[in-house]
Design an enzyme around this catalytic site. Structure first.
Site, mmCIF file in Angstrom:
data_model
loop_
_atom_site.group_PDB
_atom_site.id
_atom_site.type_symbol
_atom_site.label_atom_id
_atom_site.label_comp_id
_atom_site.label_asym_id
_atom_site.label_seq_id
_atom_site.Cartn_x
_atom_site.Cartn_y
_atom_site.Cartn_z
ATOM 1 N N HIS A 1 0.846 -1.171 0.187
ATOM 2 C CA HIS A 1 -0.211 -0.108 0.003
ATOM 3 C C HIS A 1 1.001 1.132 -0.004
ATOM 4 C CE1 HIS A 1 -4.437 -1.214 0.590
ATOM 5 N NE2 HIS A 1 -3.873 -2.406 0.743
ATOM 6 N N ASP A 2 2.011 1.144 0.659
ATOM 7 C CA ASP A 2 2.991 2.451 0.479
ATOM 8 C C ASP A 2 3.295 2.704 -0.638
ATOM 9 O OD1 ASP A 2 4.505 4.361 1.541
ATOM 10 O OD2 ASP A 2 6.354 3.068 1.436
ATOM 11 N N PRO B 1 -7.081 -0.811 -5.750
ATOM 12 C CA PRO B 1 -7.865 -2.066 -6.031
ATOM 13 C C PRO B 1 -8.299 -2.262 -4.513
ATOM 14 C CG PRO B 1 -5.830 -2.101 -7.358
ATOM 15 C CD PRO B 1 -5.581 -0.837 -6.466
ATOM 16 N N ASP C 1 3.313 -20.492 0.262
ATOM 17 C CA ASP C 1 3.339 -21.585 -0.566
ATOM 18 C C ASP C 1 2.477 -21.305 -1.865
ATOM 19 O OD1 ASP C 1 0.758 -22.118 -0.006
ATOM 20 O OD2 ASP C 1 1.385 -23.791 1.607
#
Length: 321
Positions: free
Chosen positions: A68-69, A160, A247
């Site tokens: 987000h940064d 988003p 994973d």
């Protein structure tokens, strides 16, 4: 400080292209702090490990906070600024966590090397170390980012939200200098972490206003989610099978119609992304190495804030207050 909500994603994309580039890392260096703060990465790793042992969900939160940064104004720690109308206080940032971890790291690093290591570099290092703690891959970071002085909630609210189709997601990724493969690879970070039930309530009960659930969700998984999500404030694992291990099960789940967010599941329905999902689900590519590469690209997204940036003394506010 502006409080008016910005126009839609398309306009944000145009603005973002003007502000950011994933290849403007010429001033970053692997040995940037060798003389001024050698060993600062060990401090970051130790602190992240301490927080992780108290709460293992913090790993996914730190990775998300870093994303987000970098996604707004580049990797400049603008998400950490805490004032009215800042990114941190945007509606879309309400579920972000990990601020106190970065503050704790900053205090420790300042004791060793005052006024030297930026909050943006600390967050970049912490995201990598958090990934390692959930058995994810290592990657080497370049450093030398400066902390930005501007932070606007309306820009963060254009990111988003988990409801976008592939085209919208791709437009966003391209706006920060990344591509289709990066989109699918970095979505794989949802192999760990949680989402608020509020982000999926429409899929469970009223998909596209139909009054019915999203028919593409596996029926057993749908039943499980409805039991877990009694209200919007509850949380559910993004990966229902191995939620605390990094994973490829995220992709395996997508092929079983067990993607939690619409923006995840839709990756299997678009031919441009479905081929990558299938490749990762069936071990046809080294997901860990590709994830490392995409995270390096993400960490190298810089913006205009580097022109007049600073090394903050406190990550939550600029040095001028």
């Amino acid at each position: 400080m502006h409080t008016q909500k910005s126009p839609g994603l398309a306009i944000f994309v145009i603005i973002a292209i003007g502000l950011m580039s994933s290849v403007c890392c010429q001033d970053l260096s692997y040995n940037y702090y060798d003389n001024e703060c050698d060993g600062f990465e060990e401090i970051v790793a130790r602190k992240v490990r301490q927080w992780f042992f108290k709460d293992n969900t913090i790993a996914a939160s730190l990775i998300r906070l870093h994303f987000h940064d970098c996604a707004v104004r580049g990797c400049d720690a603008s998400i950490l600024l805490d004032h009215e109308g800042s990114e941190k206080n945007a509606h879309g940032s309400k579920t972000l966590r990990g601020y106190e971890v970065i503050d704790d790291i900053k205090i420790a690093v300042e004791r060793k090397c005052p006024k030297t290591v930026s909050c943006a570099d600390l967050l970049t290092a912490a995201a990598r170390d958090a990934t390692l703690l959930v058995k994810g891959p290592f990657w080497a970071n370049k450093y030398g980012r400066l902390d930005g002085k501007d932070s606007y909630a309306q820009e963060a609210d254009q990111l988003p939200s988990g409801r976008e189709d592939v085209t919208s997601q791709l437009e966003f990724y391209q706006s920060i200098g990344m591509n289709m493969l990066d989109l699918v690879v970095l979505s794989g970070a949802h192999t760990i972490g949680r989402s608020s039930c509020g982000a999926i309530m429409d899929r469970l009960h009223n998909y596209h206003g139909s009054g019915e659930p999203d028919s593409s969700i596996d029926l057993s998984y749908l039943s499980f989610l409805r039991r877990k999500c009694k209200n919007e404030t509850q949380y559910v694992d993004l990966d229902p099978t191995t939620p605390f291990t990094f994973d490829n099960n995220y992709y395996v789940n997508l092929e079983k119609n067990m993607g939690l967010l619409y923006s995840d599941q839709v990756l299997t329905r678009d031919h441009r992304t479905a081929q990558y999902v299938d490749m990762f689900a069936n071990g046809g590519a080294d997901f860990n190495n590709l994830f490392s590469s995409s995270m390096v690209k993400l960490g190298n997204v810089l913006g205009d804030s580097q022109d007049d940036g600073e090394v903050r003394l406190l990550c939550s506010r600029t040095n001028s207050g």
